[in-house]
Design an enzyme around this catalytic site. Structure first.
Site, PDB file in Angstrom:
ATOM      1  N   TYR A   1      -0.350  -5.706  13.136  1.00  0.00           N
ATOM      2  CA  TYR A   1      -0.845  -4.330  12.936  1.00  0.00           C
ATOM      3  C   TYR A   1      -2.047  -4.053  13.843  1.00  0.00           C
ATOM      4  O   TYR A   1      -1.986  -3.204  14.723  1.00  0.00           O
ATOM      5  CB  TYR A   1      -1.249  -4.098  11.476  1.00  0.00           C
ATOM      6  CG  TYR A   1      -0.159  -3.991  10.438  1.00  0.00           C
ATOM      7  CD1 TYR A   1       0.663  -5.064  10.127  1.00  0.00           C
ATOM      8  CD2 TYR A   1       0.039  -2.815   9.723  1.00  0.00           C
ATOM      9  CE1 TYR A   1       1.640  -4.971   9.134  1.00  0.00           C
ATOM     10  CE2 TYR A   1       1.014  -2.707   8.727  1.00  0.00           C
ATOM     11  CZ  TYR A   1       1.806  -3.790   8.441  1.00  0.00           C
ATOM     12  OH  TYR A   1       2.764  -3.695   7.466  1.00  0.00           O
TER      13      TYR A   1
ATOM     14  N   HIS B   1       4.442   6.652  10.597  1.00  0.00           N
ATOM     15  CA  HIS B   1       5.748   5.993  10.701  1.00  0.00           C
ATOM     16  C   HIS B   1       6.884   7.005  10.930  1.00  0.00           C
ATOM     17  O   HIS B   1       7.979   6.611  11.333  1.00  0.00           O
ATOM     18  CB  HIS B   1       6.048   5.201   9.431  1.00  0.00           C
ATOM     19  CG  HIS B   1       5.504   3.806   9.434  1.00  0.00           C
ATOM     20  ND1 HIS B   1       5.811   2.888  10.418  1.00  0.00           N
ATOM     21  CD2 HIS B   1       4.678   3.160   8.559  1.00  0.00           C
ATOM     22  CE1 HIS B   1       5.200   1.737  10.132  1.00  0.00           C
ATOM     23  NE2 HIS B   1       4.502   1.884   9.027  1.00  0.00           N
TER      24      HIS B   1
ATOM     25  N   ASN C   1       9.300   5.365   3.413  1.00  0.00           N
ATOM     26  CA  ASN C   1      10.658   5.842   3.210  1.00  0.00           C
ATOM     27  C   ASN C   1      10.757   7.290   3.700  1.00  0.00           C
ATOM     28  O   ASN C   1       9.947   8.127   3.305  1.00  0.00           O
ATOM     29  CB  ASN C   1      11.037   5.702   1.741  1.00  0.00           C
ATOM     30  CG  ASN C   1      11.027   4.255   1.297  1.00  0.00           C
ATOM     31  OD1 ASN C   1      11.534   3.390   2.004  1.00  0.00           O
ATOM     32  ND2 ASN C   1      10.399   3.977   0.167  1.00  0.00           N
TER      33      ASN C   1
ATOM     34  N   GLU D   1       1.368   6.025   6.703  1.00  0.00           N
ATOM     35  CA  GLU D   1       2.786   6.204   6.326  1.00  0.00           C
ATOM     36  C   GLU D   1       3.387   7.405   7.063  1.00  0.00           C
ATOM     37  O   GLU D   1       4.530   7.374   7.496  1.00  0.00           O
ATOM     38  CB  GLU D   1       2.933   6.351   4.805  1.00  0.00           C
ATOM     39  CG  GLU D   1       2.360   5.190   3.988  1.00  0.00           C
ATOM     40  CD  GLU D   1       2.766   3.801   4.468  1.00  0.00           C
ATOM     41  OE1 GLU D   1       3.869   3.654   5.037  1.00  0.00           O
ATOM     42  OE2 GLU D   1       1.974   2.856   4.295  1.00  0.00           O
TER      43      GLU D   1
ATOM     44  N   GLY E   1       0.847  -1.180   0.000  1.00  0.00           N
ATOM     45  CA  GLY E   1       0.000   0.000   0.000  1.00  0.00           C
ATOM     46  C   GLY E   1       0.886   1.234   0.000  1.00  0.00           C
ATOM     47  O   GLY E   1       0.774   2.122  -0.833  1.00  0.00           O
ATOM     48  N   GLY E   2       1.796   1.245   0.952  1.00  0.00           N
ATOM     49  CA  GLY E   2       2.720   2.353   1.042  1.00  0.00           C
ATOM     50  C   GLY E   2       3.978   1.901   1.731  1.00  0.00           C
ATOM     51  O   GLY E   2       3.997   0.856   2.388  1.00  0.00           O
TER      52      GLY E   2
HETATM   53 ZN   LIG Z   1       3.258   0.453   8.146  1.00  0.00          ZN
END
Ligand SMILES: [Zn+2]
Length: 618
Positions: free
Chosen positions: A397, A314, A287, A311, A283-284
Site C-alpha cells: 500500500y 478503488h 465492493n 474505498e 477497514g473497508g
Molecule cells: Zn484498498
C-alpha cells in the site's frame, strides 16, 4: 503450474486490437480461462439463518475460447453440489457429470464439469457450508438492536468460491444478476444496483451491468436503514447507527467530485456505503456501487473519513483497472493509496494531505523491520505459481503509493495527472499485470521525460526490498512541531499537564501515539490516560495505538477497555497487532489468550485464521 500464452479475448474497449499476451494463469484458481470464460452470472439463492446457508443455483454464461475444450473447471470451497445442468441448443437443460477434487487448504476444491459440447450456459445447484469462509452469520446479540440476525460477505481475495461456484480469479470479469430470498423484515443489498425503495416482496432482485471480477461479488442481509447523502450516494447501516453514519459521511459527494476532476467520470452509477457490525474484518471493502465499511471508522468527528476516500479511489484503481492475479496486488492497493492522498488533499488542503502522507511513509519504514526482505519488493521475477512468493500485503500500500508520488513529484502534476488518468482510461474494465504498467510507464512518461527515473532506479522500486534511498520523505511542518513536543514529553521536560492538545487533529494524536510506542513508561501512559481518557476515546485509530503502546510499556490499568475493544472490534489491522504484542509480554500472554478465547466466536473467519496463526506461533 505452467506458463501458458493465450489470446486475450477481444473485449478491450479502447485498445481494440486482439493482442498476444504471455502470462501465467492465476495459480490461486483452478479455472482454465484460456479455454473458456464466464461472461455473466445469475444467482438464485435463499438465505437460511437457522442453518447458516445460502442455497439455490448459479447460472454461468460461457464464452468458449478454445474450440476443442470440453471441460469447465470452477473454484469451490465447501460447497455441497447436488446437480449440474447444461443448456442444450434446443433450450432445454440436461444433467451433466461432474467431479470434485480433494480439498486443498489454500485453494479449496476444483470442480470439473464434463461436457459433450460447448454449451452457452451451465447451471449449478448447490448449498454453502455454515463455515463458508466468505460469509459471516451474526447472531442477534452481535448486532446493535440485538433483535435480528445479520450476514455479510467478504470475497477478496479468493473466498467468493465459498458461496458461488465460479472462476474465482481477478483475470475473469462478468456481469451478474441475482434473486435472493431472505426472512421478512431483513434487507438484502449487493454490489449491484441497490434500490433504497425496494421491499423485497417476491425476492430481492439485483442487476450488475458492469463486468466485475469474482472478488467484488458481495452480499449482506440484515436490519438496515438507508439515508441519502447526495443525488447518487447514500448510506445503509443498522437503524441505531444510521444517524451517526450519515453525519460522519457528509463529505462523500464532494469526494466523488474531487476524484472525478482528477481521474475522469465515476463510472458505476451510484456510490453507496454499508456500515457493518464491528466484526467486519477489514477497514473497508470496495465492493462496486456499495462499499462495505467497519463501524470503527465512525469517530464522531469525521476524522477517519480518509477510509471512504480510499474505498472510493478503488472505483478507478482496482475495480476499473484490476490486478490480473494477486501477485500484482500493488496495482490495486498502491495506486489506491496514492489516489486517496490526492482526494484528501483536494478536499482538505495540502497540510492535511501532507500529514497523512508523512504518517503513511513513517509506518512503511517501520514495517520494514518486521516484513521479511523477500516480501518487501512490489514485484518478483518468479513465475506466478505460488502465493508464498507474493509481496507483503501491508507494505505494498504505502510503498506502491510512494513510487507513484516520486514519479508525480519529478514529472510535475501537469504531466503526471493526465498520464495516470490515461492508464485508467486505456485499461478500463480490464485486468492488468505489473509488466503492462511498466510498459505503459515507459511509453507514456519516461520516453518523453527520461530524467524522471532511470532504469536502475525503477528496477529498485519494483524488485528490491526496502524503500530506495532516493525516495523523498514528506515533511509536514505541522507534524515537525509535534516532534519537539513529543521529545520533550518523553524526556520529562514537558509535563503532561502542559501538553497543549486542544488544536490537535486525530492524525496528530496518531503520530504522537506512534512516537511514544516502545518509549513511554507505564507511569507516563497512566498520566496521559488520566488527562485525556485515551483508553476510551471514540477514535479507534487513536485507541488502537494507545493500547499498543500501553501493552508494550506494561501499563495494565487499560485491561478493561482493551478487553472491551478486543471483544467488539474485529478489524484485523487492529486486532492482530494487539494480540501479537500481548503474546510478547510474559505477564500478558495468558490474559491475551483468555480474552481471545472469549472473543474468537465474534470474529470473522478471516480474523480467526489470522489470530489462530499468531497464537500457534508462540
Ligand atoms: Zn484498498
Amino acid at each position: 503450474m505452467n506458463t501458458i500464452s493465450f489470446l486475450r479475448a477481444a473485449t478491450c474497449v479502447v485498445l481494440c486490437h486482439v493482442s498476444m499476451l504471455a502470462y501465467a494463469l492465476d495459480p490461486l484458481s483452478y479455472a482454465r480461462y484460456d479455454q473458456v470464460k464466464t461472461s455473466d452470472l445469475h444467482l438464485d439463492l435463499k438465505a437460511d439463518f437457522a442453518k447458516k446457508t445460502l442455497s439455490g443455483h448459479a447460472v454461468l454464461s460461457l464464452e468458449w475460447i478454445d474450440k476443442s475444450a470440453r471441460t469447465l473447471d470452477l473454484d469451490t470451497r465447501e460447497l455441497a453440489i447436488s446437480k449440474i445442468e447444461a443448456l442444450g441448443a434446443n433450450g432445454s437443460w440436461t444433467s451433466v457429470p461432474f467431479t470434485l477434487d480433494k480439498a486443498d487448504q489454500e485453494k479449496g476444491q476444483a470442480l470439473h464439469i464434463t461436457l459433450a459440447s460447448q454449451p452457452a450456459k451451465v447451471r449449478v445447484f448447490y448449498r454453502t457450508a455454515p463455515t463458508a469462509s466468505a460469509l459471516q452469520w451474526l447472531n442477534p446479540v452481535q448486532t446493535m438492536s440485538g433483535k435480528r440476525p445479520f450476514m455479510f460477505s467478504q470475497s477478496q481475495s479468493i473466498d467468493a468460491r465459498s458461496w458461488v461456484p465460479v472462476q474465482d480469479t481477478p483475470a475473469v470479469r462478468f456481469t451478474y444478476s441475482a434473486r435472493i430470498d431472505a426472512p421478512q423484515g431483513l434487507r438484502v443489498v449487493m454490489s449491484a444496483d441497490n434500490d433504497p425503495k425496494a421491499t423485497g416482496k417476491g425476492g430481492w432482485r439485483f442487476k450488475m451491468p458492469q463486468a466485475i471480477p469474482s472478488y467484488l461479488l458481495a452480499i449482506s442481509i440484515g436490519e438496515m436503514d438507508f439515508r441519502a447523502l447526495g443525488a447518487r450516494s447514500g448510506v445503509y447501516a443498522e437503524p441505531k447507527r444510521i444517524k451517526a453514519a450519515a453525519w460522519e459521511f457528509a463529505d462523500t459527494e464532494k469526494m466523488i467530485t474531487a476524484a472525478e476532476s482528477l481521474y475522469g467520470p465515476y463510472r458505476w452509477g451510484r456510490y453507496d456505503m454499508l456500515v457493518l457490525p464491528p466484526s467486519f474484518p477489514y477497514g473497508g471493502m470496495e465492493n462496486p456501487r456499495l462499499t462495505f465499511l467497519t463501524p470503527t471508522m465512525i469517530a464522531g468527528d469525521r476524522s477517519l473519513v480518509d477510509l471512504i476516500a480510499h474505498e472510493l479511489a478503488h472505483s478507478w484503481s482496482g475495480n476499473l483497472v484490476t490486478n490480473a492475479t494477486w501477485k500484482h496486488f500493488w496495482l490495486n492497493e498502491g495506486f489506491t493509496t496514492y489516489v486517496t492522498t490526492r482526494i484528501i488533499e483536494s478536499l482538505y488542503g495540502v497540510e492535511e494531505g501532507e500529514m497523512n502522507l508523512q504518517i503513511e511513509q513513517e509506518e512503511a519504514i517501520a514495517m520494514l523491520a518486521t516484513v521479511p526482505p523477500a516480501k518487501q519488493a512490489l514485484m518478483n521475477r518468479n513465475p506466478d505459481t505460488s502465493s508464498a512468493d507474493y509481496a507483503d500485503e501491508g507494505l505494498v500500500y504505502p510503498k506502491g503509493a510512494w513510487l507513484l508520488r516520486t514519479l508525480e513529484q519529478r514529472a510535475g502534476r501537469a504531466v503526471f495527472d493526465p498520464f495516470l488518468r490515461g492508464w485508467f482510461d486505456q485499461h478500463a474494465m480490464q485486468s492488468v499485470t505489473s509488466e503492462q504498467f511498466v510498459d505503459y510507464l515507459r511509453k507514456n512518461l519516461l520516453a518523453q521525460h527520461p530524467q524522471v527515473m532511470g532504469d536502475a532506479e525503477l528496477e529498485e522500486w519494483l524488485y528490491a526490498p526496502g524503500i530506495p534511498a532516493s525516495a523523498v520523505r514528506v515533511k509536514s511542518a505541522r507534524l515537525a512541531a509535534l516532534d519537539a513536543t513529543l521529545t520533550a514529553w518523553l524526556g520529562g521536560s514537558l509535563p503532561t499537564a502542559k501538553l497543549d492538545t486542544k488544536a490537535w487533529k486525530a492524525i496528530e494524536w496518531i503520530k504522537f501515539m506512534n512516537g511514544i510506542d516502545g518509549k513511554a513508561t507505564a507511569a507516563q501512559l497512566k498520566e496521559l490516560d488520566e488527562a485525556f481518557s485515551l483508553a476510551t476515546t471514540s477514535n479507534n485509530e487513536v485507541a488502537f495505538r494507545f493500547y499498543r503502546a500501553a501493552i508494550n510499556a506494561g501499563y495494565r490499568d487499560i485491561r478493561a477497555p482493551l478487553k472491551a475493544f478486543l471483544l467488539n472490534v474485529g478489524r484485523q489491522r487492529m486486532v492482530l497487532p494487539l494480540y501479537a504484542n500481548l503474546l510478547k509480554q510474559a505477564d500478558d500472554k495468558a490474559w491475551g489468550a483468555a480474552v481471545y478465547k472469549q472473543a474468537r466466536m465474534r470474529y470473522h473467519p478471516a480474523t480467526q485464521k489470522g489470530v489462530d496463526k499468531k497464537m500457534a506461533e508462540k
